[in-house]
Design a protein around this motif. Sequence first.
Motif, PDB file in Angstrom:
ATOM      1  N   ALA A  90      -3.916 103.673  -4.501  1.00 35.57           N
ATOM      2  CA  ALA A  90      -3.265 102.617  -5.132  1.00 35.57           C
ATOM      3  C   ALA A  90      -3.612 101.454  -5.398  1.00 35.57           C
ATOM      4  O   ALA A  90      -4.680 101.058  -4.437  1.00 35.57           O
ATOM      5  CB  ALA A  90      -1.819 102.609  -4.717  1.00 35.57           C
ATOM      6  N   ASN A  91      -3.445 100.600  -6.282  1.00 36.99           N
ATOM      7  CA  ASN A  91      -3.805  99.196  -6.375  1.00 36.99           C
ATOM      8  C   ASN A  91      -2.445  98.277  -6.106  1.00 36.99           C
ATOM      9  O   ASN A  91      -1.695  98.108  -6.805  1.00 36.99           O
ATOM     10  CB  ASN A  91      -4.289  98.972  -7.683  1.00 36.99           C
ATOM     11  CG  ASN A  91      -4.939  97.414  -7.893  1.00 36.99           C
ATOM     12  OD1 ASN A  91      -4.636  96.734  -6.925  1.00 36.99           O
ATOM     13  ND2 ASN A  91      -5.530  97.309  -9.091  1.00 36.99           N
ATOM     14  N   LEU A  92      -2.707  97.584  -4.911  1.00 37.39           N
ATOM     15  CA  LEU A  92      -1.517  96.904  -4.303  1.00 37.39           C
ATOM     16  C   LEU A  92      -2.045  95.289  -4.437  1.00 37.39           C
ATOM     17  O   LEU A  92      -1.431  94.712  -3.682  1.00 37.39           O
ATOM     18  CB  LEU A  92      -1.146  97.144  -3.026  1.00 37.39           C
ATOM     19  CG  LEU A  92      -0.145  98.411  -2.980  1.00 37.39           C
ATOM     20  CD1 LEU A  92      -0.226  99.200  -1.807  1.00 37.39           C
ATOM     21  CD2 LEU A  92       1.287  97.892  -3.166  1.00 37.39           C
ATOM     22  N   SER A  93      -3.057  95.098  -5.025  1.00 42.45           N
ATOM     23  CA  SER A  93      -3.608  93.750  -5.083  1.00 42.45           C
ATOM     24  C   SER A  93      -2.503  92.620  -5.396  1.00 42.45           C
ATOM     25  O   SER A  93      -1.598  92.824  -6.164  1.00 42.45           O
ATOM     26  CB  SER A  93      -4.902  93.369  -5.774  1.00 42.45           C
ATOM     27  OG  SER A  93      -4.388  93.720  -7.385  1.00 42.45           O
ATOM     28  N   ARG A  94      -2.410  91.523  -4.835  1.00 39.50           N
ATOM     29  CA  ARG A  94      -1.437  90.396  -4.973  1.00 39.50           C
ATOM     30  C   ARG A  94       0.053  90.890  -4.736  1.00 39.50           C
ATOM     31  O   ARG A  94       0.788  90.263  -5.473  1.00 39.50           O
ATOM     32  CB  ARG A  94      -1.809  89.904  -6.301  1.00 39.50           C
ATOM     33  CG  ARG A  94      -3.260  88.989  -6.240  1.00 39.50           C
ATOM     34  CD  ARG A  94      -3.600  88.389  -7.677  1.00 39.50           C
ATOM     35  NE  ARG A  94      -3.058  89.055  -8.877  1.00 39.50           N
ATOM     36  CZ  ARG A  94      -3.519  90.145  -9.274  1.00 39.50           C
ATOM     37  NH1 ARG A  94      -5.077  90.562  -8.824  1.00 39.50           N
ATOM     38  NH2 ARG A  94      -3.206  90.650 -10.464  1.00 39.50           N
ATOM     39  N   ALA A  95       0.223  92.023  -3.962  1.00 40.50           N
ATOM     40  CA  ALA A  95       1.485  92.574  -3.849  1.00 40.50           C
ATOM     41  C   ALA A  95       2.334  91.723  -2.616  1.00 40.50           C
ATOM     42  O   ALA A  95       1.500  91.275  -2.047  1.00 40.50           O
ATOM     43  CB  ALA A  95       1.666  93.882  -3.683  1.00 40.50           C
ATOM     44  N   ASN A  96       3.656  91.792  -2.739  1.00 37.97           N
ATOM     45  CA  ASN A  96       4.030  91.092  -1.487  1.00 37.97           C
ATOM     46  C   ASN A  96       4.944  92.036  -0.957  1.00 37.97           C
ATOM     47  O   ASN A  96       5.909  92.832  -1.220  1.00 37.97           O
ATOM     48  CB  ASN A  96       5.448  90.293  -2.260  1.00 37.97           C
ATOM     49  CG  ASN A  96       6.054  89.410  -1.133  1.00 37.97           C
ATOM     50  OD1 ASN A  96       6.213  89.926   0.161  1.00 37.97           O
ATOM     51  ND2 ASN A  96       6.941  88.402  -1.190  1.00 37.97           N
ATOM     52  N   LEU A  97       4.310  92.537   0.317  1.00 37.21           N
ATOM     53  CA  LEU A  97       4.950  93.389   1.294  1.00 37.21           C
ATOM     54  C   LEU A  97       5.280  92.670   2.517  1.00 37.21           C
ATOM     55  O   LEU A  97       5.628  93.487   3.566  1.00 37.21           O
ATOM     56  CB  LEU A  97       3.656  94.378   1.717  1.00 37.21           C
ATOM     57  CG  LEU A  97       3.477  95.308   0.374  1.00 37.21           C
ATOM     58  CD1 LEU A  97       1.955  95.796   0.732  1.00 37.21           C
ATOM     59  CD2 LEU A  97       4.286  96.433   0.386  1.00 37.21           C
ATOM     60  N   SER A  98       5.806  91.379   2.529  1.00 36.50           N
ATOM     61  CA  SER A  98       6.183  90.820   3.659  1.00 36.50           C
ATOM     62  C   SER A  98       7.653  91.473   4.040  1.00 36.50           C
ATOM     63  O   SER A  98       8.337  91.633   3.368  1.00 36.50           O
ATOM     64  CB  SER A  98       6.222  89.255   3.374  1.00 36.50           C
ATOM     65  OG  SER A  98       7.315  88.926   2.292  1.00 36.50           O
TER      66      SER A  98
END
Length: 169
Positions: A90-98
């Motif tokens: 998957a492409n999770l670039s610049r995602a917020n997983l905090s």
Amino acid sequence: MDTRELLELYSAGKRDFFCAQLGSFNLSGANLSGADLRNADLLFANLSNVDLRGADLRGAILRGADLRGADLRGVIFNRANLYTTDFYKANLSRANLSETNLKGAFLSKTNLSGTDFRGANLSYTDLHGAHVEDARFGWNIGISEDMKLDLERRGAIFEDSLKGRSEII
């Protein structure tokens, strides 16, 4: 009700009904970019190859969901439950997983560049082969020293060990 009818409900603003029904439908390949899916129950949903760019999934439950090959650039997953979720390729670039629960998640060969993992539970999470350039980690549960060193070698940034760096982060 088929997937197309469900997506029409979403477009018509029937958010509560839409979110309640998502988990039982196969939405593989659907375009849900920019969707407001805060607190949605997506337990075991098939979202493989879905386009969720810029969507808001704060507090959502995606436990066991299939997000293989999904476009998740810029998605907000803050405080979501992603326990055992499959993000393969998957492409999770610049995602917020905090502050998310990623325990047992599969992130192998995933684009995680610039992604925020601060405060996330990464116990038993598979990050092998993931692109982690500029991904931000810190205050994580489940990261061993060996894993931390490997991620740093691949370009990840650990904010809980900046050792006196003074620039603004």
